[in-house]
Design a protein around this motif. Structure first.
Motif, PDB file in Angstrom:
ATOM      1  N   TYR A 131       0.885  -1.233   0.229  1.00  0.00           N
ATOM      2  CA  TYR A 131      -0.277  -0.167   0.064  1.00  0.00           C
ATOM      3  C   TYR A 131       0.977   1.152  -0.034  1.00  0.00           C
ATOM      4  CZ  TYR A 131      -3.776  -2.924   1.354  1.00  0.00           C
ATOM      5  OH  TYR A 131      -4.688  -4.089   1.510  1.00  0.00           O
ATOM      6  N   PHE A 132       0.426   2.269  -0.682  1.00  0.00           N
ATOM      7  CA  PHE A 132       0.973   3.725  -0.633  1.00  0.00           C
ATOM      8  C   PHE A 132       0.393   4.143   0.620  1.00  0.00           C
ATOM      9  CE2 PHE A 132       1.455   8.293  -0.919  1.00  0.00           C
ATOM     10  CZ  PHE A 132       2.898   8.443  -1.422  1.00  0.00           C
ATOM     11  N   ASP A 133       1.284   4.965   1.408  1.00  0.00           N
ATOM     12  CA  ASP A 133       0.935   5.586   2.695  1.00  0.00           C
ATOM     13  C   ASP A 133       0.674   6.952   2.613  1.00  0.00           C
ATOM     14  OD1 ASP A 133       0.857   6.503   5.160  1.00  0.00           O
ATOM     15  OD2 ASP A 133       2.635   5.655   6.239  1.00  0.00           O
TER      16      ASP A 133
ATOM     17  N   ASP B  69      -9.959  13.201   6.580  1.00  0.00           N
ATOM     18  CA  ASP B  69     -10.504  12.317   5.779  1.00  0.00           C
ATOM     19  C   ASP B  69      -9.644  11.169   5.486  1.00  0.00           C
ATOM     20  OD1 ASP B  69     -12.668  13.854   5.496  1.00  0.00           O
ATOM     21  OD2 ASP B  69     -12.520  14.358   3.619  1.00  0.00           O
ATOM     22  N   LEU B  70      -8.366  11.300   5.967  1.00  0.00           N
ATOM     23  CA  LEU B  70      -7.410  10.521   5.974  1.00  0.00           C
ATOM     24  C   LEU B  70      -7.320   9.306   6.852  1.00  0.00           C
ATOM     25  CD1 LEU B  70      -3.951  12.517   5.227  1.00  0.00           C
ATOM     26  CD2 LEU B  70      -5.401  11.094   3.309  1.00  0.00           C
TER      27      LEU B  70
ATOM     28  N   VAL C 132     -13.591   7.115   7.745  1.00  0.00           N
ATOM     29  CA  VAL C 132     -14.325   8.495   7.519  1.00  0.00           C
ATOM     30  C   VAL C 132     -15.171   8.491   6.294  1.00  0.00           C
ATOM     31  CG1 VAL C 132     -13.744  11.068   7.338  1.00  0.00           C
ATOM     32  CG2 VAL C 132     -12.610   9.649   9.110  1.00  0.00           C
ATOM     33  N   ARG C 133     -14.569   8.212   5.140  1.00  0.00           N
ATOM     34  CA  ARG C 133     -15.162   8.270   3.883  1.00  0.00           C
ATOM     35  C   ARG C 133     -16.300   7.143   3.879  1.00  0.00           C
ATOM     36  NH1 ARG C 133     -11.921   7.126  -0.644  1.00  0.00           N
ATOM     37  NH2 ARG C 133     -13.488   8.292  -1.716  1.00  0.00           N
ATOM     38  N   GLU C 134     -17.337   7.613   3.521  1.00  0.00           N
ATOM     39  CA  GLU C 134     -18.476   7.155   3.546  1.00  0.00           C
ATOM     40  C   GLU C 134     -18.688   6.170   2.084  1.00  0.00           C
ATOM     41  OE1 GLU C 134     -21.916   8.886   4.871  1.00  0.00           O
ATOM     42  OE2 GLU C 134     -21.267   9.188   6.792  1.00  0.00           O
TER      43      GLU C 134
ATOM     44  N   ASN D 271      -7.268   6.849   2.768  1.00  0.00           N
ATOM     45  CA  ASN D 271      -6.790   7.052   1.100  1.00  0.00           C
ATOM     46  C   ASN D 271      -5.724   6.328   0.795  1.00  0.00           C
ATOM     47  OD1 ASN D 271      -9.070   8.651   0.390  1.00  0.00           O
ATOM     48  ND2 ASN D 271      -8.151  10.395   1.577  1.00  0.00           N
ATOM     49  N   ASP D 272      -5.201   5.736   1.673  1.00  0.00           N
ATOM     50  CA  ASP D 272      -3.842   4.774   1.076  1.00  0.00           C
ATOM     51  C   ASP D 272      -4.542   3.687   0.160  1.00  0.00           C
ATOM     52  OD1 ASP D 272      -2.555   5.718   3.314  1.00  0.00           O
ATOM     53  OD2 ASP D 272      -2.345   3.763   4.521  1.00  0.00           O
TER      54      ASP D 272
END
Length: 480
Positions: free
Chosen positions: A151-153, A170-171, A175-177, A189-190
């Motif tokens: 994964y990208f961090d 949001d990271l 959080v993101r639905e 967001n990774d």
């Protein structure tokens, strides 16, 4: 040239890393199905942009990927593998699906006069490049292994969001639905750089890697392909507006973390083509393709003309009525050009004046509606027909509407129709072959003493706003 930059949200003077040279990258199709005309709007506008840059004197190297692995249906890291989905749908191998729909895509491009990029690279052909990039990202702490995947961090970046402003919270995970949570991710967001373990047990395409047998994530392919063929400094990256997040956002994150310097300063995004019910999508069942337009009797270039009449940063609404209007306008334009006589010498001063004006107008954020207006302005210019044809031909280097070729075909068809009337009967008008044919049919009816039919045709033409005058040796017509 001034071009809107999606990364800065303003129109800027377009500059390149190497003066006179443009390294240009355009996101290509995921070849699991036919492209719909909404997809093709982006490629039309990118084609116009490339041709304008060449017209303006730039040396352009345009690179495009073909996604044949790694693109999941959510455009992030969730959902179904699009290529596998296509293979299952048609009971074929992934590579068979990829070849068939790649060929179909370029066939559509040919019909729409979209130039093939200088480099077209399937994603499956650059596995070693992706592994090299990912390895360095792992070594430098920008990527991590979890659950068998790499994964990208995103938390390592000072700024992750490029095209839209979001709260940095949001990271955080969860959080993101509306997105399925991947418990392997440290931050929401990774994103996956390399899959070795996922829900796709039957993933058809797999390669050896330092992290195990697997396959690349979608986002890494564009970075790897661009760096291979455009170099470390990209001048212009293009795509549909729906690619801005997460795809292009993730491209920037991984590319700049790998390179250690800014990667691409200018981003060009084409907005959606919507149908009356909303955004076009392949998931809706039957969708609009170039082949469907042809089946309904439309010249694909009428659709290109429809797109050119609107600005690329405006949402464009498709309807059959709107396409009919564009097709009628295109046909009328061709007839007007066909009426010009390709005789005489080109006035180079007038030619240069109109070319410079075109450069300035269209160079203002790729204003294709002004390019369309420029063609009509050339038709009204106070100069001879040879100059008008030369100017229109020059503009068509950018517009790619086959204006001179199709007008010449109409002119030839009209000449043949007149000759078929027999002898010295000459029809003069605006070069519309359909009207010429009706005037000729009226003449033939009169010659056969079928005056009722001749009168019927005359009345039909009159209802169309066409006035026919019999002259010695033929007829002349005009619109009134």
């Amino acid at each position: 040239m001034y071009l809107y930059n999606s990364a800065t949200h303003k129109k800027e003077e377009f500059k390149t890393h190497t003066p006179g040279r443009v390294e240009m990258y355009t996101c290509g199709p995921t070849v699991y199905h036919f492209a719909h005309i909404g997809n093709l709007r982006s490629y039309i506008m990118e084609d116009v942009l490339e041709k304008y840059l060449r017209f303006a004197g730039y040396d352009v190297n345009r690179v495009m990927n073909i996604t044949d692995v790694g693109h999941l249906s959510s455009d992030a890291d969730t959902g179904e593998d699009k290529m596998l989905k296509g293979a299952k749908r048609e009971n074929k191998t992934v590579m068979d699906i990829a070849k068939f729909y790649t060929d179909a895509f370029f066939d559509d491009c040919r019909k729409l006069n979209i130039k093939t990029p200088d480099v077209v690279q399937p994603a499956t052909g650059c596995i070693s490049e992706y592994i090299q990039i990912i390895s360095k990202l792992v070594d430098t702490g920008y990527a991590y292994l979890a659950g068998g995947n790499v994964y990208f961090d995103s938390s390592k970046l000072e700024r992750y969001y490029i095209f839209n402003d979001h709260d940095e919270d949001d990271l955080a995970v969860g959080v993101r639905e509306g997105v399925e949570e991947d418990s392997n991710k440290r931050n929401k967001n990774d994103f996956v750089l390399w899959f070795t373990k996922s829900k796709f047990e039957d993933q058809a395409l797999k390669w050896d890697s330092p992290w195990g047998v697997g396959y690349p994530g979608w986002h890494i392919e564009c970075s790897g392909i661009s760096m291979k063929y455009n170099g470390e400094y990209l001048d212009l990256h293009c795509g549909g507006v729906d690619n801005a997040f997460p795809h292009h956002t993730n491209e920037i994150a991984q590319s700049e973390s790998y390179l250690g310097h800014p990667w691409c300063p200018h981003w060009f995004h084409v907005h959606h083509l919507n149908d009356p019910a909303g955004k076009m999508s392949k998931s809706k069942g039957e969708f609009l393709t170039v082949s469907l337009l042809e089946e309904k009797g439309y010249d694909p270039l009428a659709y290109r003309w429809f797109c050119l009449q609107s600005h690329y940063r405006k949402t464009l609404v498709f309807s059959w009525e709107n396409l009919d209007n564009a097709a009628a306008a295109y046909t009328k334009l061709l007839n007007r050009i066909a009426a010009l006589k390709p005789e005489g010498n080109v006035d180079q001063a007038v030619f240069g004046e109109y070319r410079e004006k075109f450069l300035q107008q269209v160079g203002n954020d790729l204003n294709t509606s002004m390019a369309v207006t420029a063609v009509f302005d050339a038709l009204k210019a106070k100069t001879n027909d040879a100059t008008k044809l030369a100017v229109i031909g020059e503009f068509d280097r950018v517009l790619s509407m086959s204006l001179l070729e199709k007008a010449a075909a109409l002119r030839e068809k009209a000449a043949q129709a007149v000759q078929s009337g027999g002898g010295d009967y000459v029809i003069t008008g605006e070069g519309d072959p359909e009207i010429d044919a009706k005037v000729l049919a009226r003449y033939e009816a009169k010659k056969a003493k079928n005056f009722a039919e001749a009168d019927r045709i005359r009345d039909e033409l009159k209802a169309q706003g066409i006035e026919v005058t019999d002259v010695k040796g033929g007829a002349a017509w005009k619109r009134v």
